[in-house]
Write a protein that holds these residues in place. Structure first.
Motif, PDB file in Angstrom:
ATOM      1  N   VAL A  69      -8.670 -19.444  21.659  1.00 46.35           N
ATOM      2  CA  VAL A  69      -9.394 -20.138  20.536  1.00 46.35           C
ATOM      3  C   VAL A  69      -8.873 -21.245  19.876  1.00 46.35           C
ATOM      4  O   VAL A  69      -9.374 -22.326  19.649  1.00 46.35           O
ATOM      5  N   ALA A  70      -7.417 -20.977  19.529  1.00 40.65           N
ATOM      6  CA  ALA A  70      -6.819 -22.147  19.076  1.00 40.65           C
ATOM      7  C   ALA A  70      -6.726 -23.486  19.984  1.00 40.65           C
ATOM      8  O   ALA A  70      -6.926 -24.529  19.460  1.00 40.65           O
ATOM      9  N   VAL A  71      -6.435 -23.023  21.260  1.00 41.09           N
ATOM     10  CA  VAL A  71      -6.397 -24.275  21.909  1.00 41.09           C
ATOM     11  C   VAL A  71      -7.851 -25.074  22.481  1.00 41.09           C
ATOM     12  O   VAL A  71      -7.825 -26.127  22.341  1.00 41.09           O
ATOM     13  N   SER A  72      -8.795 -24.042  22.273  1.00 41.80           N
ATOM     14  CA  SER A  72     -10.147 -24.722  22.347  1.00 41.80           C
ATOM     15  C   SER A  72     -10.605 -25.625  21.225  1.00 41.80           C
ATOM     16  O   SER A  72     -11.510 -26.516  21.617  1.00 41.80           O
ATOM     17  N   LYS A  73     -10.223 -25.399  20.101  1.00 38.31           N
ATOM     18  CA  LYS A  73     -10.459 -26.187  18.985  1.00 38.31           C
ATOM     19  C   LYS A  73      -9.937 -27.873  19.159  1.00 38.31           C
ATOM     20  O   LYS A  73     -10.667 -28.474  18.625  1.00 38.31           O
ATOM     21  N   ILE A  74      -8.857 -27.723  20.074  1.00 37.68           N
ATOM     22  CA  ILE A  74      -8.457 -28.927  20.410  1.00 37.68           C
ATOM     23  C   ILE A  74      -9.166 -29.702  21.471  1.00 37.68           C
ATOM     24  O   ILE A  74      -9.352 -30.890  21.467  1.00 37.68           O
ATOM     25  N   ILE A  75      -9.038 -28.787  22.672  1.00 36.93           N
ATOM     26  CA  ILE A  75      -9.504 -29.340  23.755  1.00 36.93           C
ATOM     27  C   ILE A  75     -10.890 -29.646  23.674  1.00 36.93           C
ATOM     28  O   ILE A  75     -11.520 -30.538  24.334  1.00 36.93           O
ATOM     29  N   ALA A  76     -11.829 -28.654  23.258  1.00 42.29           N
ATOM     30  CA  ALA A  76     -13.307 -28.805  23.345  1.00 42.29           C
ATOM     31  C   ALA A  76     -13.792 -30.468  22.728  1.00 42.29           C
ATOM     32  O   ALA A  76     -14.532 -31.207  23.499  1.00 42.29           O
ATOM     33  N   PRO A  77     -13.336 -30.776  21.582  1.00 41.27           N
ATOM     34  CA  PRO A  77     -13.671 -32.366  21.245  1.00 41.27           C
ATOM     35  C   PRO A  77     -13.117 -33.507  22.304  1.00 41.27           C
ATOM     36  O   PRO A  77     -13.842 -34.302  22.741  1.00 41.27           O
ATOM     37  N   VAL A  78     -12.008 -33.052  22.854  1.00 37.32           N
ATOM     38  CA  VAL A  78     -11.364 -34.051  23.705  1.00 37.32           C
ATOM     39  C   VAL A  78     -12.104 -34.245  25.031  1.00 37.32           C
ATOM     40  O   VAL A  78     -12.714 -35.160  25.602  1.00 37.32           O
ATOM     41  N   LEU A  79     -12.654 -32.805  25.576  1.00 36.54           N
ATOM     42  CA  LEU A  79     -13.438 -32.769  26.669  1.00 36.54           C
ATOM     43  C   LEU A  79     -14.884 -33.249  26.454  1.00 36.54           C
ATOM     44  O   LEU A  79     -15.570 -34.343  27.496  1.00 36.54           O
ATOM     45  N   LEU A  80     -15.563 -33.152  25.435  1.00 39.02           N
ATOM     46  CA  LEU A  80     -16.772 -33.697  24.801  1.00 39.02           C
ATOM     47  C   LEU A  80     -16.786 -35.220  24.749  1.00 39.02           C
ATOM     48  O   LEU A  80     -17.659 -36.071  25.175  1.00 39.02           O
TER      49      LEU A  80
END
Length: 282
Positions: free
Chosen positions: A255-266
């Motif tokens: 969850v913590a990593v997703s908060k960072i990776i998700a915007p970058v991927l988007l």
């Protein structure tokens, strides 16, 4: 459970509810027939689960000290803070539990007892308020004119300090002792709050439910017979403390990593789409 119930012998003998303290360790003890129930809490200090081996030690020690057939150890699970840790073998809290069990006065006078019960699903509250589907269950035990309220929430621990608030709020009711406990259900856990203990929000509404449940359980009081029993459940696979902790830590990390990776991927995807549209159009 069915086998255990068939083996229980019942009598009308019970003791009053008595509290004992040793540093942070607090227990409430009540004897029923040939057994005893020990409610364990570190409140008002924070704590989390008592490890199985620690509970087994408490059970063995109390059975030996008081010469009873059964000792039922209840981890009240009612004083949580984000930094709360489990009570593991070797922790100072374990030795405090050992010391407080040594203080138990085993030769308590026995008397007839009455018990009254009440339950409410607390339907206008849900997991967002830390309340599971079973809501609240309250049992009043009356022995020798002493009334003790056992209050159980279907929740995953309790916000530190809320137990004391409930105790203070119920002092004017027709009871002499009260202990509040939680089931340790994880159905109330949320991504935003994690463990989501009861008492973070809507404290006044929850306390009102406690008051109603106590008054209704008192109305239900009647003479009963009581007995205790314990059974071993064989061939039961459990997560164990290491695997469950690893699972929760892994989910939290994702969850913590997703908060960072998700915007970058988007953002990356949008850039690629714009480039494809722009150059594709050319």
């Amino acid at each position: 459970i069915k086998e255990g119930l068939e083996e229980i012998e019942y009598t009308k003998d019970a003791s009053i509810f008595t509290r004992y303290h040793s540093e942070k360790a607090n227990i409430g003890v009540q004897f029923f027939n040939k057994g005893m129930v020990i409610l364990s809490t570190f409140a008002p200090n924070d704590s989390d689960d008592i490890e199985f081996g620690v509970g087994l030690t408490m059970m063995t020690q109390s059975k030996s000290k008081c010469n009873v057939k059964d000792s039922v150890i209840v981890d009240c699970h009612n004083s949580f803070a984000p930094e709360s840790g489990e009570v593991l073998p070797g922790n100072e809290e374990v030795f405090q539990l050992i010391d407080v069990i040594d203080k138990i006065q085993c030769n308590q006078q026995r008397n007839n007892l009455k018990i009254g019960c009440y339950e409410d699903t607390m339907s206008d509250l849900n997991k967002n308020e830390g309340v599971g589907e079973s809501g609240i269950k309250t049992m009043i035990v009356e022995v020798a004119n002493q009334r003790t309220a056992y209050v159980l929430f279907d929740s995953n621990n309790m916000e530190i300090g809320f137990r004391q608030e409930i105790i203070e709020a119920t002092k004017d009711l027709d009871i002499d002792e009260i202990e509040v406990m939680t089931t340790d259900t994880h159905t109330v856990n949320t991504i935003s709050r994690g463990y989501n203990p009861i008492g973070i929000v809507k404290r006044d509404e929850i306390i009102e439910y406690v008051k109603i449940s106590i008054n209704e359980a008192i109305k239900d009081l009647e003479e009963v017979e009581v007995g205790t029993g314990t059974k071993r459940i064989k061939n039961l696979n459990t997560f164990g403390p290491n695997n469950s902790t690893e699972l929760i830590s892994t989910i939290s990390s994702i969850v913590a990593v997703s908060k960072i990776i998700a915007p970058v991927l988007l953002i990356t995807a949008l850039v690629i789409v714009f480039i494809w549209i722009f150059y594709g159009g050319l």
